[in-house]
Design a protein around this motif. Structure first.
Motif, PDB file in Angstrom:
ATOM      1  N   VAL B 124       1.147  -1.185   0.105  1.00  0.00           N
ATOM      2  CA  VAL B 124      -0.372  -0.092  -0.007  1.00  0.00           C
ATOM      3  C   VAL B 124       0.547   1.162  -0.053  1.00  0.00           C
ATOM      4  O   VAL B 124       0.404   2.044  -0.678  1.00  0.00           O
ATOM      5  CB  VAL B 124      -1.051  -0.296   1.257  1.00  0.00           C
ATOM      6  N   VAL B 125       2.206   1.771   1.367  1.00  0.00           N
ATOM      7  CA  VAL B 125       2.716   2.473   1.087  1.00  0.00           C
ATOM      8  C   VAL B 125       3.922   2.234  -0.600  1.00  0.00           C
ATOM      9  O   VAL B 125       3.625   3.723  -0.705  1.00  0.00           O
ATOM     10  CB  VAL B 125       3.978   1.936   1.716  1.00  0.00           C
ATOM     11  N   PHE B 126       4.060   1.656  -0.963  1.00  0.00           N
ATOM     12  CA  PHE B 126       4.740   1.543  -2.336  1.00  0.00           C
ATOM     13  C   PHE B 126       4.196   2.047  -3.558  1.00  0.00           C
ATOM     14  O   PHE B 126       4.388   2.688  -4.219  1.00  0.00           O
ATOM     15  CB  PHE B 126       5.541   0.669  -2.886  1.00  0.00           C
ATOM     16  N   PHE B 128       1.705   4.298  -3.069  1.00  0.00           N
ATOM     17  CA  PHE B 128       1.924   5.676  -2.906  1.00  0.00           C
ATOM     18  C   PHE B 128       2.578   6.477  -3.296  1.00  0.00           C
ATOM     19  O   PHE B 128       2.603   7.580  -4.109  1.00  0.00           O
ATOM     20  CB  PHE B 128       1.398   5.834  -1.290  1.00  0.00           C
ATOM     21  N   ILE B 129       3.627   6.020  -2.906  1.00  0.00           N
ATOM     22  CA  ILE B 129       5.347   6.053  -3.592  1.00  0.00           C
ATOM     23  C   ILE B 129       5.346   6.095  -4.985  1.00  0.00           C
ATOM     24  O   ILE B 129       5.734   7.033  -5.585  1.00  0.00           O
ATOM     25  CB  ILE B 129       6.180   5.261  -3.052  1.00  0.00           C
ATOM     26  N   ASN B 131       2.886   5.964  -6.994  1.00  0.00           N
ATOM     27  CA  ASN B 131       1.566   6.727  -7.421  1.00  0.00           C
ATOM     28  C   ASN B 131       1.971   7.182  -9.246  1.00  0.00           C
ATOM     29  O   ASN B 131       2.759   8.833  -8.804  1.00  0.00           O
ATOM     30  CB  ASN B 131       0.398   7.306  -6.631  1.00  0.00           C
ATOM     31  N   GLY B 135       2.826  10.764  -6.621  1.00  0.00           N
ATOM     32  CA  GLY B 135       4.419  10.081  -5.891  1.00  0.00           C
ATOM     33  C   GLY B 135       5.444  10.816  -6.268  1.00  0.00           C
ATOM     34  O   GLY B 135       5.324  11.548  -6.890  1.00  0.00           O
TER      35      GLY B 135
END
Lengths: 305, 296, 433
Positions: B124-126, B128-129, B131, B135
């Motif tokens: 989920v974090v990656f 976002f990163i 995006n 991102g």
């Protein structure tokens, strides 16, 4: 030893710095984004400057999503997995090592084989078993004709039904169907001097007495290592809880996070709140790992040996 | 412990002690595996009733299905690239952390942290990163529109997946390799140093060969692990897309079985994957001649 | 098979037997606002009578609900009723796990259900297998403020006009004139229905399990190729091309000016954009006569293997949610449409259809009630849920430039046909109802 290793040490430092950055980068992004307000995030996008909205974001996640409930589920499931595993793995290894049992080797082999095939490879049919854990009983009764006899005699068709889907037991049990801790304890017991149990027997102590008074105190460090590993394993497992819990209320936090969509559906995703959720899901195991570093390293190397 | 004097005599106690673990293993390991084989030989209807025995027909169907081979190919590619990186990076890091340098101690702690973070969570974090609009690569897209599109471009999505996978794979491999390096006796270093071998040389000529067993072990464990480990990442990041570019075999089995109600097909593919993983384990067993478990 | 005879016998009894009190379960898939409305139905039902008690259990999604129902049915712990979505219709019809609703009642005027709803869930002989519950359909949305900025004041009605408008928007510097997620429900099923072009032979499978997909030619294929070309020209954007990452969000947030979407999206669109939102029936190509659209959403299925009292309770619940005022309350709460004509007429007669919350009701039903053909009743194809994924996968590859659109459609047809053949074999000897 006087030797010039400066170039190597400098390189080592650089490599480690890069490695640490790689690990920390996503974690820092998560933390920083979680402190920003949705408005400032929409305006500025990606930013490395922390804001002051962490509490507000936690509040949003806490009040508008199922994550709090799911965090509780994770704690329950992970603790169940860790505690039960410590118990049954210990007693199984004890039975294998300290008793003369026929087919002990075969038994151990059957336990060991389980580690060759992770749950994620057999989840399709494991799901069917979880939907009715009495299935093997029914099959056996059918096979031996008991179902038929009873039905002819009484007209009642025996067919037992117990589903563990969507229960804490059902979420935890398949994660326990492996030989992980058993092997760890077996290896450990075998490093203990044989005189230990011999002496206990001569003193007239029974096996349970030996287990309580000597073996458990000796195994403390192994329990700690296994507990931490199993807790983390239970916490981070994904595929099984995804299929075994069908309602959001029974889902674990890791699964819930992947489906988290806080905020207004009419706007672009509320990333600060999502990152807050990611933070909340990871903070307990992260704290555990930072504090119990020693046990984890020990656990990882022990299960490897 | 073969010494019989050190063992207790009891008929029922050991059985009672081992029973809980054995029951769980029977119910949730052996029964499901038996069922998977059984289903792979029949055409199972989703709601049950009327399962037809079809022999090896499911295998013929799966093995003739181009999608199965594509998913297998992706699994192998993921395994080779992802696993290689997930072993080589920790090896370099372990060699560095084995030295008495300033960062060695904090690094040994931090590098184990990913063990605490579930694949899906870091996914989920990656996601976002990476995006493409907000991102870290968004500025790149403003200069070259369409350069980074993990939502549309299969290669981009695959790269994203591998970066996240390697992130999560570091702790275990790092810990094992570091333990191996630390077991190299100091005297080896000393004598090599006396012989005039430079520190750089010693890394290559002594340290790496000495950890070869560990290296081999983590490679095989990483290979088998990567067959299923990516599931959480895929489900959280790409759902197998775009255009199926990240549909690895384990994800395909999930989709076929749980979304497509193709129980027989999913069971058949599970069996094939099990055989594949077992043969990987067999390779390891025969070459390493040591008992194995892969617990991560 | 034994179970079968027993349940059929039980059924025969159920029809004649007097009402007994029963506690029953109903499983549904929706979340959010719709879930609240379903729970409201259940509470209202329990409050309205003393004989029966219904417990409504959310399953966290249609697919999860279906999967759980399968597992439950296999271990005979299934509820009396489940709600399931359009795409799984044939899977359930042939499951031998459900009782066709029309056989349970002899006093219901099924013809009162609107054409789109009836066609989708009825047998080849025109009898309803499940009771339509939450129904939606596809309509067209435009942000009139943004259109006006580009000098367009008229709502486009044909694809030709949509593209003209998109061109005007683009020339005016708009980055996202029209947005779609290219989901088969929107670009394949609803498109094929209203253009009267089936996606598979045997009237989309209605007359036999040996149907084959045919959408890789004719107007559907042409439309898919057009979509791709329009995207290359910057007139159409995919959800993945938008900052919002989701087509409805992109429209609500004002990032995109036009979209095709479910009637159920109106509430959220109005909340975000206010009076700027305008809706109409989904666009047609010039010169093609408009047919009905399909009903989306879900219907309620009654499952086999329950006693008379439970069946009576299920019937009472089905009767209850069929009432006009219950349907209207549900429409008000969710944006889904009334599924019977009498409910719609009651709504219109009350004059409340002018209210904002009912804005899509009349238009949606109008769209569903357009003249249809044998090939626009619905989709009766096996493993269709899985086929939707295949369609998405192949067309996504085309949009990403990995293959051309025609090849993507050909592949989707070929892979879809394999699914159909396997379905046919799985249900060998089973008669299509």
């Amino acid at each position: 030893m006087i030797e010039n290793t400066k170039s190597l040490d400098r390189t080592a430092n650089v490599i480690l710095a890069v490695g640490v950055l790689y690990i920390l980068f996503p974690l820092v992004i998560t933390l920083v984004t979680a402190t920003q307000s949705f408005e400032s995030f929409l305006q500025n996008g990606f930013s490395f400057i922390p804001g002051t909205y962490l509490l507000e974001n936690i509040q949003i996640v806490w009040e508008t999503t199922q994550l709090p409930r799911q965090l509780l589920n994770s704690i329950i499931v992970a603790t169940m997995v860790a505690l039960i595993k410590c118990g049954i793995a210990f007693t199984t290894a004890f039975a294998i090592v300290y008793f003369r049992i026929r087919y002990g080797g075969i038994l151990f082999g059957m336990v060991l084989v389980t580690n060759l095939m992770p749950l994620d490879l057999r989840f399709i049919t494991t799901y069917q078993v979880a939907a009715n854990i009495m299935m093997p009983v029914n099959a056996l009764l059918d096979f031996f004709g008991i179902t038929y006899i009873v039905q002819t005699l009484t007209g009642y068709r025996m067919n037992f039904q117990v589903s563990v889907l969507n229960t804490y037991f059902g979420l935890a049990a398949p994660l326990l169907a492996n030989g992980t801790g058993t092997f760890l304890f077996r290896q450990y017991f075998r490093t203990l001097p044989a005189d230990l149990s011999k002496a206990a027997r001569m003193d007239g102590a029974g096996p349970m007495r030996f287990l309580w008074d000597i073996l458990i105190p000796l195994s403390r460090a192994n329990f700690a290592a296994l507990f931490v590993l199993m807790f983390l394993g239970g916490w981070t497992s994904y595929l099984w809880p995804l299929v075994a819990a069908s309602t959001p209320e029974m889902q674990t936090a890791v699964v819930g996070l992947a489906r988290l969509s806080p905020g207004d559906p009419g706007q672009i995703p509320h990333y600060p709140a999502i990152m807050t959720g990611a933070l909340m899901v990871s903070v307990i195991p992260l704290a555990m790992i930072a504090l119990m570093q020693r046990h984890i390293v020990r656990g990882l190397t022990l299960t490897e040996k | 412990m073969a010494d019989t004097n050190s063992q207790f005599n009891s008929r029922w106690l050991p059985i009672a002690l081992a029973l809980p673990q054995l029951l769980l293993i029977f119910l949730f390991f052996y029964v499901p595996i038996y069922m998977a084989f059984f289903w792979s030989l029949s055409l199972e209807r989703p709601f049950g009733g009327g399962a037809e025995f079809v022999g090896l027909q499911n295998y013929a169907r799966v093995l003739n299905d181009a999608e199965f081979w594509k998913a297998t190919w992706r699994t192998v590619v993921f395994m080779l690239i992802g696993s290689s990186l997930a072993v080589i990076l920790p090896l370099i890091l372990a060699v560095a952390a084995d030295r008495r340098v300033r960062l060695a101690y904090p690094a040994r702690n931090v590098l184990v942290w990913p063990k605490a973070v579930a694949g899906a969570s870091i996914g989920v974090v990656f996601l976002f990163i990476f995006n493409p609009f907000i991102g870290i690569l968004a500025p790149l897209n403003e200069v070259y529109p369409g350069l980074w599109q993990p939502g549309l471009d299969g290669t981009d999505a695959f790269i994203m997946l591998i970066i996240a996978h390697v992130w999560g794979g570091i702790p275990f491999n790092f810990v094992i390799l570091l333990a191996g390096l630390q077991a190299v006796p100091q005297s080896f270093h000393h004598s090599a140093a006396m012989d005039g071998a430079s520190a750089w040389r010693r890394v290559r000529d002594i340290q790496i060969p000495m950890v070869l067993p560990q290296l081999f072990l983590v490679f095989v464990l990483e290979f088998t692990e990567s067959v299923t480990a990516a599931f959480g990442l895929i489900d959280a990041m790409t759902q197998g897309g775009p255009g199926g570019a990240t549909t690895l075999l384990v994800y395909k089995i999930y989709v076929d079985g749980f979304k497509g109600y193709d129980l027989s097909g999913a069971a058949t593919q599970s069996v094939i994957l099990m055989v594949f993983v077992l043969s990987l384990a067999a390779v390891q067993f025969f070459i390493l001649e040591r008992k194995i478990r892969y617990e991560r | 098979m034994k179970l079968n005879t027993i349940s059929t016998a039980a059924l025969a009894l159920a029809v004649a037997a007097p009402a007994f009190a029963a506690d029953i379960e109903f499983w549904y898939g929706n979340g959010g606002r719709v879930e609240e409305a379903i729970q409201a139905h259940c509470e209202a039902f329990n409050a309205s009578q003393d004989d029966h008690t219904i417990t409504c259990v959310g399953q966290g999604g249609y697919e999860a609900g279906m999967q759980k129902a399968i597992a439950a049915y296999r271990s005979q712990q299934h509820p009396v009723m489940i709600q399931f979505f359009d795409a799984g219709t044939l899977d359930l019809m042939l499951s031998d796990a459900v009782v066709p609703v029309h056989t349970l009642f002899d006093d219901v005027d099924w013809s009162d259900y609107n054409t789109g709803a009836k066609g989708y869930y009825q047998t080849s002989t025109g009898e309803l297998f499940s009771q339509p519950y939450n129904g939606s359909t596809l309509i067209f949305y435009a942000n009139m403020d943004q259109l006006a900025e580009a000098g367009v004041t008229e709502m486009p009605e044909t694809w030709e006009q949509v593209i003209e408008t998109a061109q005007a928007l683009k020339d005016n510097g708009h980055a996202c004139p029209f947005v779609t997620d290219a989901h088969p429900w929107r670009v394949l099923e609803q498109f094929s229905a209203r253009h009267g072009a089936p996606i598979a032979s045997n009237n989309n499978g209605y007359t036999g399990l040996d149907a084959e997909y045919t959408f890789n030619q004719g107007i559907i294929a042409q439309h898919m190729v057009n979509l791709q070309n329009w995207r290359n020209e910057g007139l159409v954007r995919l959800a993945e091309d938008t900052e919002a990452g989701n087509y409805t969000r992109a429209f609500y947030a004002g990032e995109c000016a036009m979209m095709e979407g479910s009637t159920g999206s109106y509430g959220a669109a109005f909340e975000s954009l206010g009076e700027a939102v305008r809706i109409s029936m989904a666009p047609m190509y010039d010169g093609v006569e408009r047919k009905n659209t399909y009903i989306g959403g879900a219907s309620i299925w009654v499952m086999k293997g329950h006693d008379d009292a439970s069946i009576e309770a299920a019937k009472a619940f089905l009767d209850f949610v069929r009432q006009d005022d219950q349907q209207i309350a549900f429409t008000e709460a969710t944006g889904y449409m009334p599924v019977t004509m009498s409910a719609l007429n009651t709504l219109v007669a009350s004059g409340r259809n002018e209210e904002l919350v009912f804005a899509t009701a009349e238009m949606g039903v109008e769209s569903l009630n357009q003249p249809g053909t044998d090939a626009t009743r619905g989709i009766r194809l096996g493993f269709y849920v899985q086929f939707r994924d295949i369609f998405k996968e192949e067309t996504q590859k085309a949009f990403a430039g990995e293959q051309d659109m025609q090849a993507a459609l050909d592949n989707a047809v070929a892979r879809g046909n394999e699914l159909l053949r396997r379905f046919e074999q799985t249900y060998q000897g089973v008669q299509l109802p």
